[in-house]
Design an enzyme around this catalytic site. Structure first.
Site, PDB file in Angstrom:
ATOM      1  N   LYS A  50      12.086  -3.332 -16.048  1.00 16.40           N
ATOM      2  CA  LYS A  50      11.236  -2.196 -16.429  1.00 16.40           C
ATOM      3  C   LYS A  50      11.503  -0.985 -15.537  1.00 16.40           C
ATOM      4  O   LYS A  50      11.706   0.124 -16.016  1.00 16.40           O
ATOM      5  CB  LYS A  50       9.746  -2.579 -16.334  1.00 16.40           C
ATOM      6  CG  LYS A  50       9.356  -3.764 -17.180  1.00 16.40           C
ATOM      7  CD  LYS A  50       7.894  -4.116 -17.032  1.00 16.40           C
ATOM      8  CE  LYS A  50       7.489  -4.630 -15.656  1.00 16.40           C
ATOM      9  NZ  LYS A  50       8.071  -5.938 -15.269  1.00 16.40           N
ATOM     10  N   ARG A  64      11.279  -6.572  -1.327  1.00 14.49           N
ATOM     11  CA  ARG A  64       9.823  -6.613  -1.459  1.00 14.49           C
ATOM     12  C   ARG A  64       9.257  -7.940  -0.957  1.00 14.49           C
ATOM     13  O   ARG A  64       9.841  -8.987  -1.177  1.00 14.49           O
ATOM     14  CB  ARG A  64       9.445  -6.407  -2.929  1.00 14.49           C
ATOM     15  CG  ARG A  64       9.425  -4.958  -3.301  1.00 14.49           C
ATOM     16  CD  ARG A  64       9.341  -4.723  -4.787  1.00 14.49           C
ATOM     17  NE  ARG A  64       8.403  -5.557  -5.513  1.00 14.49           N
ATOM     18  CZ  ARG A  64       8.181  -5.413  -6.821  1.00 14.49           C
ATOM     19  NH1 ARG A  64       8.814  -4.482  -7.506  1.00 14.49           N
ATOM     20  NH2 ARG A  64       7.320  -6.195  -7.434  1.00 14.49           N
ATOM     21  N   ARG A  85       3.708 -14.866  -9.938  1.00 16.18           N
ATOM     22  CA  ARG A  85       3.697 -13.625 -10.730  1.00 16.18           C
ATOM     23  C   ARG A  85       4.083 -13.912 -12.177  1.00 16.18           C
ATOM     24  O   ARG A  85       3.546 -13.321 -13.095  1.00 16.18           O
ATOM     25  CB  ARG A  85       4.666 -12.593 -10.117  1.00 16.18           C
ATOM     26  CG  ARG A  85       4.072 -11.885  -8.906  1.00 16.18           C
ATOM     27  CD  ARG A  85       5.126 -11.177  -8.071  1.00 16.18           C
ATOM     28  NE  ARG A  85       5.884 -10.201  -8.790  1.00 16.18           N
ATOM     29  CZ  ARG A  85       7.108  -9.781  -8.432  1.00 16.18           C
ATOM     30  NH1 ARG A  85       7.688 -10.273  -7.352  1.00 16.18           N
ATOM     31  NH2 ARG A  85       7.731  -8.875  -9.123  1.00 16.18           N
TER      32      ARG A  85
HETATM   33  P1  AP5 Z   1      13.627  -4.240 -11.978  1.00 14.47           P
HETATM   34  O1  AP5 Z   1      13.965  -3.065 -12.820  1.00 14.47           O
HETATM   35  O2  AP5 Z   1      13.193  -4.000 -10.564  1.00 14.47           O
HETATM   36  O3  AP5 Z   1      12.560  -5.166 -12.750  1.00 14.47           O
HETATM   37  P2  AP5 Z   1      11.021  -4.897 -13.054  1.00 14.47           P
HETATM   38  O4  AP5 Z   1      10.770  -5.369 -14.459  1.00 14.47           O
HETATM   39  O5  AP5 Z   1      10.630  -3.501 -12.733  1.00 14.47           O
HETATM   40  O6  AP5 Z   1      10.396  -5.947 -12.073  1.00 14.47           O
HETATM   41  P3  AP5 Z   1       9.169  -5.898 -11.076  1.00 14.47           P
HETATM   42  O7  AP5 Z   1       9.298  -7.131 -10.227  1.00 14.47           O
HETATM   43  O8  AP5 Z   1       9.061  -4.581 -10.376  1.00 14.47           O
HETATM   44  O9  AP5 Z   1       8.004  -6.049 -12.065  1.00 14.47           O
HETATM   45  P4  AP5 Z   1       6.620  -6.498 -11.750  1.00 14.47           P
HETATM   46  O10 AP5 Z   1       5.985  -6.180 -13.031  1.00 14.47           O
HETATM   47  O11 AP5 Z   1       6.475  -7.894 -11.283  1.00 14.47           O
HETATM   48  O12 AP5 Z   1       6.227  -5.652 -10.435  1.00 14.47           O
HETATM   49  P5  AP5 Z   1       5.392  -4.321 -10.225  1.00 14.47           P
HETATM   50  O13 AP5 Z   1       6.029  -3.548  -9.164  1.00 14.47           O
HETATM   51  O14 AP5 Z   1       5.097  -3.662 -11.528  1.00 14.47           O
HETATM   52  O15 AP5 Z   1      14.899  -5.224 -12.021  1.00 14.47           O
HETATM   53  C1  AP5 Z   1      14.953  -6.392 -11.217  1.00 14.47           C
HETATM   54  C2  AP5 Z   1      16.378  -6.572 -10.625  1.00 14.47           C
HETATM   55  O16 AP5 Z   1      17.298  -6.821 -11.692  1.00 14.47           O
HETATM   56  C3  AP5 Z   1      16.897  -5.309  -9.889  1.00 14.47           C
HETATM   57  O17 AP5 Z   1      17.597  -5.725  -8.761  1.00 14.47           O
HETATM   58  C4  AP5 Z   1      17.852  -4.648 -10.916  1.00 14.47           C
HETATM   59  O18 AP5 Z   1      18.933  -3.967 -10.261  1.00 14.47           O
HETATM   60  C5  AP5 Z   1      18.355  -5.856 -11.711  1.00 14.47           C
HETATM   61  N1  AP5 Z   1      18.594  -5.555 -13.122  1.00 14.47           N
HETATM   62  C6  AP5 Z   1      17.802  -4.812 -13.954  1.00 14.47           C
HETATM   63  N2  AP5 Z   1      18.323  -4.757 -15.197  1.00 14.47           N
HETATM   64  C7  AP5 Z   1      19.473  -5.512 -15.167  1.00 14.47           C
HETATM   65  C8  AP5 Z   1      20.473  -5.852 -16.145  1.00 14.47           C
HETATM   66  N3  AP5 Z   1      20.386  -5.435 -17.425  1.00 14.47           N
HETATM   67  N4  AP5 Z   1      21.501  -6.635 -15.751  1.00 14.47           N
HETATM   68  C9  AP5 Z   1      21.601  -7.061 -14.472  1.00 14.47           C
HETATM   69  N5  AP5 Z   1      20.698  -6.766 -13.489  1.00 14.47           N
HETATM   70  C10 AP5 Z   1      19.641  -6.011 -13.839  1.00 14.47           C
HETATM   71  O19 AP5 Z   1       4.006  -4.912  -9.708  1.00 14.47           O
HETATM   72  C11 AP5 Z   1       3.881  -5.518  -8.443  1.00 14.47           C
HETATM   73  C12 AP5 Z   1       2.437  -5.941  -8.202  1.00 14.47           C
HETATM   74  O20 AP5 Z   1       1.561  -4.779  -8.253  1.00 14.47           O
HETATM   75  C13 AP5 Z   1       1.845  -6.899  -9.247  1.00 14.47           C
HETATM   76  O21 AP5 Z   1       2.193  -8.240  -8.967  1.00 14.47           O
HETATM   77  C14 AP5 Z   1       0.352  -6.605  -9.095  1.00 14.47           C
HETATM   78  O22 AP5 Z   1      -0.200  -7.223  -7.954  1.00 14.47           O
HETATM   79  C15 AP5 Z   1       0.323  -5.100  -8.882  1.00 14.47           C
HETATM   80  N6  AP5 Z   1       0.225  -4.347 -10.141  1.00 14.47           N
HETATM   81  C16 AP5 Z   1       1.171  -3.496 -10.667  1.00 14.47           C
HETATM   82  N7  AP5 Z   1       0.737  -3.000 -11.843  1.00 14.47           N
HETATM   83  C17 AP5 Z   1      -0.485  -3.530 -12.075  1.00 14.47           C
HETATM   84  C18 AP5 Z   1      -1.426  -3.419 -13.151  1.00 14.47           C
HETATM   85  N8  AP5 Z   1      -1.184  -2.666 -14.224  1.00 14.47           N
HETATM   86  N9  AP5 Z   1      -2.599  -4.109 -13.055  1.00 14.47           N
HETATM   87  C19 AP5 Z   1      -2.874  -4.857 -11.976  1.00 14.47           C
HETATM   88  N10 AP5 Z   1      -2.016  -5.040 -10.940  1.00 14.47           N
HETATM   89  C20 AP5 Z   1      -0.825  -4.389 -10.987  1.00 14.47           C
END
Ligand code: AP5
Length: 220
Positions: A15, A163, A174
């Protein structure tokens, strides 16, 4: 009419990577609730400490805190044309709150919700190699998208970090939280005829091309 794109998918699904790649193309900013919560790390308040503890456990931050933060962010001037919502909404209550806030404040609704679909095994592989720049937030992968110099951001020379919530046991929690609380939003948006799906298990450029295609066909 402003454009509001919801990006959904499991942890590590791509994402954040994709939001960064399409923001210029669409001319609207990435609004990542994860990044907004991580930015609170420097604050020494009871709320900031509560949020950091919840994130470290892999659970979700309470809906009221999350919704209020997004409401404030969407009222910023740079969001006048809309936003790419990365990681929000994550519960049915958040999706209802988003619909209400867009209707009340901007007389519109979600333009499209895109599910970036990948398996749990692939998500775990990606998360274990993820590194990110604490300054500009650019995301890298040690194998799939490495920086030119190992451990250093190409854009601003900052040392990359990993992270805290990317440890394997927290990643598993998660993923469970995603399945229990966020995956129900797939049918939520399907019922409202707002859902599009993109195969996330392709090279980044192909995912970007597919994403732009499904988003553009929804923009009026
Ligand atoms: P990346 O793009 O970083 O993936 P992502 O989907 O953004 O993953 P996140 O782990 O950030 O999502 P998340 O939803 O768990 O965390 P968030 O920060 O929102 O890609 C991952 C890796 O793969 C990278 O190294 C990239 O280079 C590689 N990659 C990408 N695409 C690729 C491809 N096509 N091919 C090969 N490699 C690829 O949330 C963190 C925490 O915050 C949550 O756990 C929660 O506690 C809190 N939080 C956030 N939002 C909310 C909400 N709305 N409500 C309540 N709590 C929340």
């Amino acid at each position: 009419m402003a454009t509001y794109v919801v990006l959904m998918g499991p942890p590590g699904g791509g994402k954040g990577t994709q939001a960064q790649r399409i923001t210029d193309e669409l001319g609207i900013p990435q609004v990542s609730t994860g990044d907004l919560f991580r930015a609170m790390k420097t604050q020494d308040t009871p709320l900031a400490r509560q949020v950091q503890d919840i994130m470290a456990s892999g659970d979700l931050v309470p809906d009221d805190i999350t919704v209020q933060m997004v409401k404030e962010r969407l009222s910023d001037q740079d969001c006048a044309g809309g936003a790419i919502l990365d990681g929000f909404p994550r519960t049915t209550a958040q999706a209802d709150a988003l619909a209400d806030m867009l209707a009340d404040s901007f007389d519109t609704g979600v333009t499209v919700a895109v599910l970036i679909d990948i398996s749990e095994a692939e998500a775990v592989k990606r998360i274990s190699g993820r590194r990110s720049c604490p300054a500009c937030k650019r995301v890298y992968h040690v194998d799939y998208d490495p920086p030119k110099q190992a451990g250093i951001c190409d854009d601003d020379g900052t040392a990359l970090d990993q992270r805290k919530d990317d440890q394997p046991d927290v990643v598993r929690d998660r993923y469970q939280v995603y399945m229990n609380k966020t995956a129900p939003l797939i049918s939520y948006y399907e019922e409202r005829e707002l859902l599009e799906r993109v195969n996330g298990e392709q090279p980044m450029e192909s995912v970007t091309a597919d994403l732009l295609q499904v988003i553009r066909k929804r923009i009026k």
